[in-house]
Motif scaffolding. Structure first.
Motif, mmCIF file in Angstrom:
data_model
loop_
_atom_site.group_PDB
_atom_site.id
_atom_site.type_symbol
_atom_site.label_atom_id
_atom_site.label_comp_id
_atom_site.label_asym_id
_atom_site.label_seq_id
_atom_site.Cartn_x
_atom_site.Cartn_y
_atom_site.Cartn_z
ATOM 1 N N ILE A 44 66.379 48.461 49.296
ATOM 2 C CA ILE A 44 67.633 47.757 49.004
ATOM 3 C C ILE A 44 67.976 48.018 47.538
ATOM 4 N N GLU A 45 69.195 48.532 47.307
ATOM 5 C CA GLU A 45 69.592 48.886 45.943
ATOM 6 C C GLU A 45 70.596 47.917 45.330
ATOM 7 N N GLY A 46 71.252 47.125 46.157
ATOM 8 C CA GLY A 46 72.237 46.177 45.663
ATOM 9 C C GLY A 46 72.387 45.026 46.636
ATOM 10 N N VAL A 47 72.878 43.900 46.126
ATOM 11 C CA VAL A 47 72.890 42.676 46.921
ATOM 12 C C VAL A 47 74.175 41.892 46.677
ATOM 13 N N LEU A 48 74.733 41.348 47.752
ATOM 14 C CA LEU A 48 75.783 40.340 47.660
ATOM 15 C C LEU A 48 75.194 38.992 48.064
ATOM 16 N N HIS A 49 75.404 37.978 47.236
ATOM 17 C CA HIS A 49 74.950 36.643 47.610
ATOM 18 C C HIS A 49 75.966 36.001 48.535
#
Length: 276
Positions: A44-49
């Protein structure tokens, strides 16, 4: 590499979550630090909360909390999908107050309110305003409410929508047909995308790959590879699996896809939908 479009964080020392008392397995703090350890190991390289249906007065606090985490060096967090109350006459003022450097989308959980909430003129007017702001609206409904999702989308043709959790199928043999028909009908609306997010949490504890396969394949078949995104639904996914098990399941389910299809699903579509 994936963008996780559906991470929940729980910080009970600064935000109130009324519903957690009814789900003991989740009723504790869930920190970004703990999530990040596993996320970096599984691609996983990026995340949206994703908002956690906190007390309404705490919605700004939740956004501020995510904003703080975004400023940390090399943070994986790309933004927040904020809660809102489109049924409220104060919603327009709330929308105008948002920090759009942090907030990338909006959600209102619809299976915790009466069905007619999303049918009011005020609700739909505010969802249209959300669309005019360039913010997608996540649809969080149960299988029985998918017709309500169609009605909402039809009333807001210029808003981009994302259906959460494959429409929360009820995973019963006699329910698959109705769910599949509803998903196909919703997919005809080209401003709707679908999120394949932690659906193991909604299956029975003894689920297998083959339990989930027909649901995932039907969603992708209806929406196509350019309108689907991935989400962990962590920590809800831990009710029946784990974050790394859900990722392993995902890789198995998309093993036959082309590299371009996998890239679209894993990250490219999310970057487009939420302007990341």
């Amino acid at each position: 590499m994936f963008i996780d479009t559906h991470l929940h964080l729980v910080a009970r020392d600064r935000i109130t979550y009324p519903w957690l008392k009814d789900v003991p397995a989740l009723n504790r703090d869930w920190t970004f630090q703990d999530y990040e350890v596993t996320a970096k190991r599984i691609g996983i390289e990026g995340v949206l909360h994703m908002e956690v249906d906190c007390a309404p007065d705490d919605i700004p606090n939740e956004t501020a909390f995510i904003g703080e985490l975004m400023t940390k060096p090399q943070s994986m967090l790309r933004g927040a999908i904020s809660s809102a109350r489109p049924e409220s006459k104060d919603c327009e003022v709330f929308l105008e107050s948002l920090d759009l450097k942090v907030v990338k989308g909006i959600r209102r959980v619809l299976h915790v309110v009466p069905d007619d909430v999303s049918q009011s003129d005020l609700f739909r007017e505010n969802v249209r305003k959300i669309g005019k702001m360039g913010l997608p609206f996540d649809i969080c409904v149960l299988q029985r409410q998918l017709s309500l999702a169609c009605e909402l989308v039809d009333a807001c043709p210029d808003t981009v929508f994302v259906l959460d959790h494959c429409g929360v199928p009820d995973f019963t043999d006699d329910g698959f047909g109705d769910w599949a028909h509803s998903i196909a009908t919703l997919s005809e609306r080209l401003n709707v995308n679908a999120k394949i997010s932690g659906i193991s949490a909604y299956a029975k504890p003894d689920w297998t790959i083959e339990t989930l396969r027909p649901y995932v394949e039907h969603v992708i078949g209806c929406f196509g590879w350019n309108r689907v995104v991935w989400g962990s639904d962590s920590p809800v996914c831990t009710l029946n699996s784990s974050l790394d098990q859900w990722m392993a399941t995902t890789h198995t389910l998309i093993a036959d896809a082309s590299e371009s299809e996998k890239t679209a699903f894993a990250s490219k579509n999310a970057k487009r939908i939420w302007s990341l």
